[in-house]
Write a protein that holds these residues in place. Structure first.
Motif, PDB file in Angstrom:
ATOM      1  N   PHE A 258       8.229 129.276 -41.601  1.00 23.82           N
ATOM      2  CA  PHE A 258       9.278 128.563 -42.732  1.00 23.82           C
ATOM      3  C   PHE A 258      10.679 129.468 -42.864  1.00 23.82           C
ATOM      4  O   PHE A 258      10.738 130.370 -42.167  1.00 23.82           O
ATOM      5  CB  PHE A 258       8.456 128.729 -43.956  1.00 23.82           C
ATOM      6  CG  PHE A 258       7.299 127.967 -44.125  1.00 23.82           C
ATOM      7  CD1 PHE A 258       7.250 126.676 -44.497  1.00 23.82           C
ATOM      8  CD2 PHE A 258       6.188 128.663 -43.449  1.00 23.82           C
ATOM      9  CE1 PHE A 258       5.892 125.965 -44.601  1.00 23.82           C
ATOM     10  CE2 PHE A 258       4.930 127.975 -43.671  1.00 23.82           C
ATOM     11  CZ  PHE A 258       4.661 126.684 -43.990  1.00 23.82           C
TER      12      PHE A 258
ATOM     13  N   THR B 286       1.214 128.367 -49.308  1.00 29.84           N
ATOM     14  CA  THR B 286       1.483 127.221 -48.332  1.00 29.84           C
ATOM     15  C   THR B 286       1.678 127.883 -46.907  1.00 29.84           C
ATOM     16  O   THR B 286       0.841 127.285 -45.989  1.00 29.84           O
ATOM     17  CB  THR B 286       3.107 126.458 -48.553  1.00 29.84           C
ATOM     18  OG1 THR B 286       2.908 126.081 -49.719  1.00 29.84           O
ATOM     19  CG2 THR B 286       3.109 125.322 -47.483  1.00 29.84           C
ATOM     20  N   ALA B 287       2.083 129.091 -46.666  1.00 28.67           N
ATOM     21  CA  ALA B 287       2.146 129.636 -45.457  1.00 28.67           C
ATOM     22  C   ALA B 287       0.668 129.994 -44.861  1.00 28.67           C
ATOM     23  O   ALA B 287       0.229 129.728 -43.838  1.00 28.67           O
ATOM     24  CB  ALA B 287       2.902 130.817 -45.465  1.00 28.67           C
ATOM     25  N   ALA B 288      -0.069 130.473 -46.075  1.00 28.95           N
ATOM     26  CA  ALA B 288      -1.607 130.772 -45.588  1.00 28.95           C
ATOM     27  C   ALA B 288      -2.152 129.354 -45.205  1.00 28.95           C
ATOM     28  O   ALA B 288      -2.940 129.530 -44.176  1.00 28.95           O
ATOM     29  CB  ALA B 288      -2.106 131.412 -46.786  1.00 28.95           C
ATOM     30  N   ARG B 289      -2.009 128.450 -45.921  1.00 28.35           N
ATOM     31  CA  ARG B 289      -2.478 127.221 -45.726  1.00 28.35           C
ATOM     32  C   ARG B 289      -2.391 126.573 -44.177  1.00 28.35           C
ATOM     33  O   ARG B 289      -2.959 126.044 -43.622  1.00 28.35           O
ATOM     34  CB  ARG B 289      -2.497 126.007 -46.628  1.00 28.35           C
ATOM     35  CG  ARG B 289      -2.803 126.460 -48.123  1.00 28.35           C
ATOM     36  CD  ARG B 289      -4.435 126.452 -48.260  1.00 28.35           C
ATOM     37  NE  ARG B 289      -5.115 125.477 -47.693  1.00 28.35           N
ATOM     38  CZ  ARG B 289      -5.658 124.142 -48.369  1.00 28.35           C
ATOM     39  NH1 ARG B 289      -4.977 124.283 -49.772  1.00 28.35           N
ATOM     40  NH2 ARG B 289      -6.112 123.473 -48.111  1.00 28.35           N
ATOM     41  N   SER B 290      -0.844 126.814 -43.929  1.00 29.56           N
ATOM     42  CA  SER B 290      -0.588 126.366 -42.592  1.00 29.56           C
ATOM     43  C   SER B 290      -1.206 126.921 -41.319  1.00 29.56           C
ATOM     44  O   SER B 290      -1.273 126.457 -40.232  1.00 29.56           O
ATOM     45  CB  SER B 290       0.995 126.490 -42.550  1.00 29.56           C
ATOM     46  OG  SER B 290       1.372 127.807 -42.209  1.00 29.56           O
ATOM     47  N   LEU B 291      -1.881 128.198 -41.794  1.00 31.96           N
ATOM     48  CA  LEU B 291      -2.385 128.968 -40.574  1.00 31.96           C
ATOM     49  C   LEU B 291      -3.925 128.404 -40.394  1.00 31.96           C
ATOM     50  O   LEU B 291      -4.805 129.047 -39.721  1.00 31.96           O
ATOM     51  CB  LEU B 291      -2.533 130.308 -41.065  1.00 31.96           C
ATOM     52  CG  LEU B 291      -1.031 131.197 -40.815  1.00 31.96           C
ATOM     53  CD1 LEU B 291      -1.230 132.499 -41.521  1.00 31.96           C
ATOM     54  CD2 LEU B 291      -0.892 131.205 -39.466  1.00 31.96           C
ATOM     55  N   GLY B 292      -4.359 127.343 -41.358  1.00 34.97           N
ATOM     56  CA  GLY B 292      -5.478 126.571 -41.113  1.00 34.97           C
ATOM     57  C   GLY B 292      -6.370 127.408 -42.333  1.00 34.97           C
ATOM     58  O   GLY B 292      -7.569 126.985 -42.330  1.00 34.97           O
ATOM     59  N   MET B 293      -6.086 128.358 -43.165  1.00 34.51           N
ATOM     60  CA  MET B 293      -7.066 128.861 -44.119  1.00 34.51           C
ATOM     61  C   MET B 293      -7.215 127.824 -45.334  1.00 34.51           C
ATOM     62  O   MET B 293      -6.396 126.951 -45.779  1.00 34.51           O
ATOM     63  CB  MET B 293      -6.050 130.134 -44.761  1.00 34.51           C
ATOM     64  CG  MET B 293      -6.292 131.231 -43.973  1.00 34.51           C
ATOM     65  SD  MET B 293      -5.031 132.390 -44.378  1.00 34.51           S
ATOM     66  CE  MET B 293      -5.729 132.985 -45.724  1.00 34.51           C
TER      67      MET B 293
ATOM     68  N   ASP C 199      -7.743 121.291 -42.541  1.00 34.28           N
ATOM     69  CA  ASP C 199      -7.589 122.779 -42.450  1.00 34.28           C
ATOM     70  C   ASP C 199      -7.750 122.760 -40.731  1.00 34.28           C
ATOM     71  O   ASP C 199      -7.050 123.787 -40.127  1.00 34.28           O
ATOM     72  CB  ASP C 199      -8.667 123.665 -43.011  1.00 34.28           C
ATOM     73  CG  ASP C 199      -8.545 123.299 -44.605  1.00 34.28           C
ATOM     74  OD1 ASP C 199      -7.251 123.503 -44.841  1.00 34.28           O
ATOM     75  OD2 ASP C 199      -9.456 123.309 -45.343  1.00 34.28           O
TER      76      ASP C 199
ATOM     77  N   MET D 235      -2.986 131.782 -33.633  1.00 32.98           N
ATOM     78  CA  MET D 235      -3.887 131.016 -33.976  1.00 32.98           C
ATOM     79  C   MET D 235      -4.022 129.979 -32.731  1.00 32.98           C
ATOM     80  O   MET D 235      -4.525 129.069 -32.540  1.00 32.98           O
ATOM     81  CB  MET D 235      -3.660 129.992 -35.136  1.00 32.98           C
ATOM     82  CG  MET D 235      -4.026 130.759 -36.478  1.00 32.98           C
ATOM     83  SD  MET D 235      -5.672 131.204 -36.557  1.00 32.98           S
ATOM     84  CE  MET D 235      -6.467 129.775 -36.727  1.00 32.98           C
TER      85      MET D 235
ATOM     86  N   ARG E 176      -4.556 121.954 -38.769  1.00 32.08           N
ATOM     87  CA  ARG E 176      -3.404 122.810 -38.957  1.00 32.08           C
ATOM     88  C   ARG E 176      -3.524 123.998 -38.061  1.00 32.08           C
ATOM     89  O   ARG E 176      -2.762 124.527 -37.763  1.00 32.08           O
ATOM     90  CB  ARG E 176      -3.350 123.678 -40.405  1.00 32.08           C
ATOM     91  CG  ARG E 176      -2.824 122.319 -41.410  1.00 32.08           C
ATOM     92  CD  ARG E 176      -2.682 123.205 -42.839  1.00 32.08           C
ATOM     93  NE  ARG E 176      -2.305 121.982 -43.714  1.00 32.08           N
ATOM     94  CZ  ARG E 176      -3.094 121.674 -44.769  1.00 32.08           C
ATOM     95  NH1 ARG E 176      -4.260 122.325 -44.880  1.00 32.08           N
ATOM     96  NH2 ARG E 176      -2.876 120.580 -45.527  1.00 32.08           N
ATOM     97  N   GLN E 177      -4.900 124.203 -37.657  1.00 32.68           N
ATOM     98  CA  GLN E 177      -4.755 125.251 -36.537  1.00 32.68           C
ATOM     99  C   GLN E 177      -4.159 125.037 -35.341  1.00 32.68           C
ATOM    100  O   GLN E 177      -3.980 125.746 -34.694  1.00 32.68           O
ATOM    101  CB  GLN E 177      -6.253 125.493 -36.237  1.00 32.68           C
ATOM    102  CG  GLN E 177      -7.317 125.843 -37.384  1.00 32.68           C
ATOM    103  CD  GLN E 177      -8.545 126.213 -37.082  1.00 32.68           C
ATOM    104  OE1 GLN E 177      -9.000 126.378 -35.903  1.00 32.68           O
ATOM    105  NE2 GLN E 177      -9.778 126.089 -38.012  1.00 32.68           N
TER     106      GLN E 177
ATOM    107  N   ASN F 227       2.327 118.593 -41.068  1.00 32.24           N
ATOM    108  CA  ASN F 227       1.433 119.460 -40.951  1.00 32.24           C
ATOM    109  C   ASN F 227       0.396 119.089 -42.321  1.00 32.24           C
ATOM    110  O   ASN F 227      -0.443 119.974 -42.741  1.00 32.24           O
ATOM    111  CB  ASN F 227       2.058 120.800 -41.492  1.00 32.24           C
ATOM    112  CG  ASN F 227       1.003 122.088 -41.088  1.00 32.24           C
ATOM    113  OD1 ASN F 227      -0.002 121.962 -40.524  1.00 32.24           O
ATOM    114  ND2 ASN F 227       1.588 123.170 -41.165  1.00 32.24           N
TER     115      ASN F 227
ATOM    116  N   VAL G  69     -10.384 132.142 -40.058  1.00 28.53           N
ATOM    117  CA  VAL G  69     -10.288 130.941 -39.933  1.00 28.53           C
ATOM    118  C   VAL G  69     -11.182 130.601 -38.523  1.00 28.53           C
ATOM    119  O   VAL G  69     -12.041 129.717 -38.452  1.00 28.53           O
ATOM    120  CB  VAL G  69      -9.091 130.262 -39.705  1.00 28.53           C
ATOM    121  CG1 VAL G  69      -9.006 128.847 -39.345  1.00 28.53           C
ATOM    122  CG2 VAL G  69      -8.240 130.437 -41.191  1.00 28.53           C
TER     123      VAL G  69
ATOM    124  N   PHE H 152       2.426 138.744 -45.605  1.00 26.54           N
ATOM    125  CA  PHE H 152       1.340 139.082 -46.848  1.00 26.54           C
ATOM    126  C   PHE H 152       1.816 140.643 -47.106  1.00 26.54           C
ATOM    127  O   PHE H 152       1.548 141.390 -46.136  1.00 26.54           O
ATOM    128  CB  PHE H 152       0.078 138.757 -46.100  1.00 26.54           C
ATOM    129  CG  PHE H 152      -0.272 137.414 -45.762  1.00 26.54           C
ATOM    130  CD1 PHE H 152       0.272 136.300 -46.439  1.00 26.54           C
ATOM    131  CD2 PHE H 152      -0.822 137.084 -44.544  1.00 26.54           C
ATOM    132  CE1 PHE H 152       0.065 134.969 -46.077  1.00 26.54           C
ATOM    133  CE2 PHE H 152      -1.083 135.932 -44.304  1.00 26.54           C
ATOM    134  CZ  PHE H 152      -0.597 134.587 -44.968  1.00 26.54           C
TER     135      PHE H 152
END
Ligand SMILES: Nc1ncnc2c1ncn2[C@@H]1O[C@H](COP(=O)(O)OP(=O)(O)OP(=O)(O)O)[C@@H](O)[C@H]1O
Ligand SMILES: [Mg+2]
Lengths: 240, 217
Positions: A83, B121-128, A73, A153, A76-77, A48, A105, A89
Motif C-alpha cells: 500500500f 487491512t495490510a495484515a488481512r492482505s497477507l492472508g491472516m 483468506d 508468502m 489472498r495468499q 484482493n 498463515v 508492524f
C-alpha cells in the motif's frame, strides 16, 4: 491469470467502477495511471476481496474472487499487496514482520518462516536490518520491508497501490529499483502509480483510468509517449 | 499511670501489617478482575455498533462518575436489605473491580481504536484471518499504546481501595484510623501509612517503568 470482467462497484450512491475489464497474464506487468478518485485503488481492493463488488466478475486463476464459496483468506495468499502507507508492524523486528504470515498463515515452523523471510529481506536489500525495529528505518526501507513481507508468502501476483507516493523524493528510487528487479524476475504485477517513467520503462502495458472506466489501455511506451485518447493526452500533459 | 490513650507500640505492628495485606489483596483483585473485564468490554466497544455502544457507554459513564464511596455504601446496603449481606471484602471487591473495569474498558478501547484500519487491512492482505489479525496485530499494538494509562489506573486503584473502609473492610486506612483514635498520634501514624501506600505502589510503578523502557523500541 487475473481476469476482471465488467466490474461495477459503488460506495453508496457513488459509482466508482463503471464496468472495468482487464486481463493480466502470468508474468505481465500492468501499470494503472489516472487522476485522483478515478477508482484505481478500489480496483486493487476488489481484486484482493478487501472490497466487495456490485456486479461483474473477477477471476484469479479461474477462481471467482467474490463467490460466496471462495475462501478469501486463502485467496489472498496468492495476491501480495503493498500500500501507499507501508504499515510496518511496529512491535516486531524487521525479520519478525516478514516471518509472521508464513508462520501463522502457512503454519510453517519458526525456523522455516525465518529462513524464507530472511531470503526475501536480502532480496530487497534489507539483509543487514533483520533485528532492527521498523520504526527506526526510513520510509523507503519500510516500504521495501512491506514488499519483502508480501513476497515471503510466495504470492503469484503482486498488487501495488502507489507504493512510492508517501515517500520523500530521494527515497523513491530505491523502492522503484526493487520493483524493477521483481519485474525482471518475472513477477506478475499490477502497479497503480504516478511515476510515468516507471510505467513506461518497467511495465508491459499501461491502463489509463478515468472516472471509473479504463479510457485507454495499450503497450506501455505507446500509452505514455503517444496516447490516443484525448483524455489520456490531457492527463499526461498535466502530470508532466 | 492510667490513661485513656495508649501510645503506639510494637504490638500494633500485627494490626498494621494486616491492614497492609488487606489493602494489597483487594487492590490486586480489583486490578486483575478489572483488567480482564475491561479488556473484554473495551474490545467489544471498539468492535460494536453505535447502539450497543450508546447503551454500554452510559453504563460505564455511571460507574465512572458516581463517587466510589457512594457506590460502596449503596451496594453493600442494598445487598443487606435484599437479605444477602456480603462480607466487607466481598462487597468491596465487587464494587472496586467494576469501578476499575469501567476505567480500564475506556483505556483499552482507546488502545484498540488507535490501531489504524489500514494496518489491519495490510495484515488481512497477507492472508491472516480476522482473529489472527486481532491476536497478532491489534491486541499487542493496542496494549502497548495504552500501557502507561493502564498503569495510571492501577496505581489509583490502590489509593481508591482506602474507601472500602467505609463498609467496614479492615484495610490500611481503617486500621490507621483505629490506631489514631486509640493513641492520639495522628501525625506519626498518617506519615507511616503514607509510606506504606508508597511501598505498596512502588513495585508496580517500578515494574511499569521497566516495561515501558523495554517497549520503547
Ligand atoms: N470505503 C469507501 N467509502 C466511500 N467512498 C470511498 C471509499 N473508498 C473510496 N471511496 C471513494 O471512491 C472514489 C475512488 O477512490 P479510489 O481510492 O479508488 O481512487 P484512486 O483512483 O485510487 O485515487 P487516488 O489517486 O487519490 O488514490 C473516491 O471518490 C473515493 O472518495
Ligand atoms: Mg488510490
Amino acid at each position: 491469470m487475473i481476469s476482471v470482467q465488467n466490474v461495477h462497484k459503488s460506495f453508496g450512491d457513488l459509482e466508482v467502477l463503471k464496468g472495468v475489464s482487464l486481463d493480466v497474464q502470468k508474468g505481465e506487468v500492468v501499470s494503472v495511471i489516472g487522476g485522483s478518485g478515478s477508482g484505481k485503488s478500489t480496483l486493487l481492493y476488489c481484486i484482493n476481496a478487501i472490497e466487495t463488488i456490485n456486479s461483474g466478475k473477477i477471476l484469479v486463476d479461474d477462481v471467482d474472487v467474490h463467490a460466496k464459496s471462495t475462501n478469501k483468506d486463502k485467496l489472498r495468499q496468492k495476491l501480495g499487496m503493498v500500500f501507499q502507507q507501508w504499515n510496518s508492524f511496529p512491535h516486531m523486528t524487521v525479520l519478525e514482520n516478514a516471518a509472521l504470515a508464513p508462520r501463522i498463515v502457512k503454519k510453517m515452523s519458526k525456523e522455516e518462516a525465518m529462513e524464507i523471510a530472511k531470503k526475501e529481506l536480502e532480496h530487497v536489500g534489507l539483509g543487514d536490518k533483520l533485528d532492527v525495529y521498523p520504526t527506526k528505518m526510513s520510509g523507503g526501507q519500510q516500504q521495501r520491508l512491506a514488499i519483502a513481507r508480501a513476497l515471503a508468502m510466495k504470492p503469484d501476483y503482486m498488487l501495488l497501490d502507489e507504493v512510492t507516493s508517501a515517500l520523500d523524493p530521494e527515497l523513491v528510487g530505491e523502492v522503484l529499483d526493487t520493483l524493477r528487479l521483481l519485474a525482471e524476475e518475472g513477477m506478475t504485477m499490477i502497479c497503480v502509480t504516478h511515476e510515468m517513467g516507471f510505467a513506461r520503462d518497467v511495465s508491459d502495458r499501461v491502463a489509463y483510468f478515468h472516472q471509473g472506466v479504463i479510457a485507454e489501455i495499450g503497450e506501455a511506451r505507446q500509452v505514455i509517449t503517444d496516447p490516443q485518447n484525448p483524455l489520456t493526452q490531457k492527463f499526461l500533459s498535466k502530470v508532466r | 499511670m492510667n490513661s485513656l490513650f495508649t501510645p503506639l507500640s510494637w504490638s500494633d505492628s500485627g494490626l498494621i501489617l494486616t491492614g497492609v495485606w488487606n489493602t494489597v489483596i483487594i487492590s490486586v483483585v480489583a486490578i486483575v478482575v478489572g483488567t480482564i473485564l475491561g479488556l473484554i468490554v473495551g474490545f467489544a466497544r471498539s468492535e460494536s455498533n453505535k447502539v450497543v455502544n450508546a447503551v454500554f457507554g452510559s453504563l460505564l459513564d455511571v460507574l465512572r462518575s458516581v463517587p466510589l464511596i457512594i457506590q460502596l455504601i449503596l451496594f453493600s446496603t442494598f445487598m443487606g436489605a435484599a437479605g444477602s449481606p456480603l462480607a466487607p471484602f466481598v462487597a468491596g471487591s465487587i464494587v472496586l473491580s467494576l469501578y476499575t473495569m469501567a476505567f480500564m474498558a475506556e483505556v483499552f478501547r482507546g488502545g484498540f481504536e488507535s490501531v489504524s484500519p489500514s494496518m489491519q487491512t495490510a495484515a488481512r492482505s497477507l492472508g491472516m484471518t480476522k482473529w489472527q489479525t486481532i491476536y497478532h496485530i491489534r491486541l499487542p499494538i493496542g496494549l502497548r499504546a495504552v500501557f502507561p494509562s493502564w498503569l495510571g489506573v492501577s496505581l489509583s486503584v490502590i489509593k481508591d481501595s482506602a474507601l472500602v473502609s467505609v463498609i467496614g473492610y479492615m484495610e490500611l486506612l481503617r486500621t490507621s484510623e483505629q490506631l489514631i483514635s486509640r493513641t492520639q498520634q495522628p501525625l506519626e501514624i498518617l506519615i507511616g501509612v503514607g509510606i506504606f501506600y508508597f511501598i505498596i505502589s512502588y513495585p508496580l510503578s517500578y515494574y511499569g517503568r521497566y516495561v515501558e523502557r523495554k517497549m520503547a523500541i
